[in-house]
Design an enzyme around this catalytic site. Structure first.
Site, PDB file in Angstrom:
ATOM      1  N   CYS A   1     -11.120  21.991  -3.588  1.00 52.83           N
ATOM      2  CA  CYS A   1     -10.399  22.525  -4.555  1.00 52.83           C
ATOM      3  C   CYS A   1      -8.992  21.925  -3.994  1.00 52.83           C
ATOM      4  O   CYS A   1      -7.885  22.036  -4.924  1.00 52.83           O
ATOM      5  CB  CYS A   1     -10.385  23.936  -4.426  1.00 52.83           C
ATOM      6  SG  CYS A   1     -10.347  24.874  -2.843  1.00 52.83           S
TER       7      CYS A   1
ATOM      8  N   GLU B   1     -10.176  32.328  -6.677  1.00 52.66           N
ATOM      9  CA  GLU B   1      -9.965  30.882  -6.225  1.00 52.66           C
ATOM     10  C   GLU B   1     -10.744  29.913  -7.098  1.00 52.66           C
ATOM     11  O   GLU B   1     -11.750  29.618  -6.974  1.00 52.66           O
ATOM     12  CB  GLU B   1     -10.587  30.897  -4.765  1.00 52.66           C
ATOM     13  CG  GLU B   1      -9.881  31.814  -3.741  1.00 52.66           C
ATOM     14  CD  GLU B   1      -8.524  31.710  -3.221  1.00 52.66           C
ATOM     15  OE1 GLU B   1      -8.010  30.453  -3.912  1.00 52.66           O
ATOM     16  OE2 GLU B   1      -7.943  32.327  -2.547  1.00 52.66           O
TER      17      GLU B   1
END
Length: 509
Positions: A297, A263
């Protein structure tokens, strides 16, 4: 220490950085203060683990796995259920520590702990649903089936911005899948990891039949992450962080033919069409761009606006960004807390200077000094009008900068949206069904998350979380993300008295 830690979390003021099962072990690594981004004051001191210490953690995880893999999955789910109950009991204290360590506003700190609780609940249900398949065999008197088995020790490398939620996405699923854990938290935010590990060990002690070594922690610098990535006895490494870090992890794990779940960067875009509900969109944009001080993010970094409404949108957002209350995240009414540290501030400043050199029109972005604690790095969220050809919009700056780009046709907007290396989260605001469906179609958004009439930030735990391109391709949390933590086996059972071969092959002796 300047900031007291809730006693219920059992974090020491001089905290060892290596946990082997239920014991925190002194190491020979350097002692480093953990400072709050709120005011730069120390919270505790942690003595880091070293790369050589990782082997001890892996050995403990391996030993525990030999027992844990044979524990029935519903019993593993009971372990996770009780962890979730402890998290409920300590929610306020964990949020307090998380706020000190990360600088989140109170509702976001509480929300992150709630996310841990939610994923624990999800994993408990999952523990009775690790389904395989029955597959039709072409051979008479034969049955084929597919099973999912525990994989082994899982390495979890987490980032500073969601120090406990991302761990829980991995840990709760891995535990019900029969795996054991080696956790390397960010050295910027290690104390919440200590607290969570202590809670897990408390539950293990109360249950009495949980193997020691089921969870292990190694706090340290990049060398610890490298040691985890290089260790051949860790079949899966799940890593959250920068693209640079992810590449290093992927190369090391691939060299030994292990698995990775990555990720990484997010450079998220939203398309704003002429039919959009601007009131709804403005609220979504504000949280997506300024929430968590731009340190998600999934933060909105590129707003792609139809030229017919761009002046109105920019005017409205400029006023809103200027009015957002920036300050001590513990205070009521504050919506934007500090950046994590000076390095993050310098990265934001550098990006804004680069955008300014490209004649990008800017509002906000300045450091806030008045009315905030000294020692922290507080900034006003920035709005930058810029051309679609600017290279800076292809980079992810982990700070509250929103680039505004104009477009004329939906095809152009989608092309602008997809023309970046990252592919995590995306959104479109429109009341035109055709536009919405086009955005979600194969030729639309190329991201792992694509939303209509909601922002880019945050994803419910029921869906798989992750993205494409340099975001890494990993999927965590909901849907069938659990399959990453298990190994698949295909079985064929012959209950006949003959031995026919597949594809009509004949091999009679």
């Amino acid at each position: 220490m300047a900031h007291p830690i809730p006693a219920s979390l059992h974090v020491q003021s001089n905290q060892p950085g290596l946990a082997i099962g239920d014991k925190w072990i002194p190491t020979k690594g350097k002692s480093a203060p953990v400072r709050s981004p709120i005011d730069g004051e120390p919270i505790a001191t942690v003595t880091w683990a070293q790369a050589d210490d990782v082997a001890r953690a892996v050995e403990a995880a391996q030993d525990a796995f030999k027992t844990w893999r044979n524990v029935p999955a519903p019993r593993r789910g009971e372990f996770v259920r009780r962890i979730g109950e402890k998290l409920r009991q300590r929610k306020a204290d964990l949020a307090n520590l998380l706020q000190l360590e990360v600088g989140k506003i109170t509702s976001e700190a509480l929300g992150e702990v709630q996310e841990m609780i939610d994923i624990a609940d999800f994993a408990v249900g999952l523990s009775r649903q690790l389904y395989g398949l029955t597959i039709a065999s072409e051979r008479p008197g034969h049955r084929m089936m597919e099973q999912w088995h525990p994989l082994g020790p899982v390495g979890i490398i987490t980032a500073f911005n969601f120090p406990v939620a991302v761990w829980a996405w991995n840990a709760m699923l891995a535990l019900v899948c029969g795996d054991t854990l080696i956790w390397k938290p960010s050295e910027k935010t290690p104390l919440t990891a200590v607290a969570c590990h202590n809670i897990l060990q408390e539950v293990a002690k109360e249950m009495g039949d949980i193997p020691n070594g089921i969870s292990n922690v190694a706090i340290g610098d990049a060398s610890v992450g490298q040691a985890i990535s290089n260790n051949e006895n860790i079949p899966l490494v799940s890593a959250t962080g920068s693209v640079r870090m992810g590449r290093a992890v992927a190369e090391a794990v691939a060299k030994r033919l292990g698995r990775t779940l990555l990720e990484l960067g997010g450079n998220n875009g939203m398309i704003l069409t002429p039919t959009a509900d601007l009131e709804l969109a403005t609220r979504a944009i504000t949280f997506a761009a300024a929430g968590t001080a731009g340190q998600r993010c999934t933060t909105l970094r590129r707003l792609i606006v139809h030229n017919s409404i761009r002046p109105k949108v920019v005017e409205r957002l400029t006023k809103i960004f200027a009015s957002l209350k920036v300050g001590d995240p513990r205070h009521e009414g504050v919506l934007v807390g500090p950046l994590i540290d000076e390095h993050a501030f310098k990265q934001m400043d550098d990006a804004l200077h680069q955008a300014h050199s490209l004649r990008g029109g800017q509002s906000g972005g300045e450091r806030v000094i008045e009315g905030v604690p000294k020692g922290g790095f507080y900034v006003r969220p920035a709005l930058v009008e810029i051309d679609k050809s600017a290279d800076i919009i292809k980079e992810e700056t982990f700070a509250p900068i929103l680039y505004v780009i104009g477009y004329d046709t939906l095809d152009e907007a989608i092309e602008i949206h997809n023309n970046v290396p990252q592919g995590l989260s995306s959104a479109i605001f429109t009341n035109d069904m055709r536009e919405a469906e086009t955005f979600l179609a194969p030729s639309g958004s190329d991201c792992g998350i694509a939303n209509v009439n909601i922002g880019t930030s945050g994803a419910e735990i029921g869906g798989a979380f992750g993205g494409e391109k340099t975001t890494g391709g990993g999927r965590e949390s909901g849907s069938d993300a659990w399959k990453s933590y298990m190994r698949r086996t295909t079985n064929t059972i012959n209950y006949s008295k003959s031995l026919p071969l597949a594809q009509g092959v004949s091999f009679d002796v």
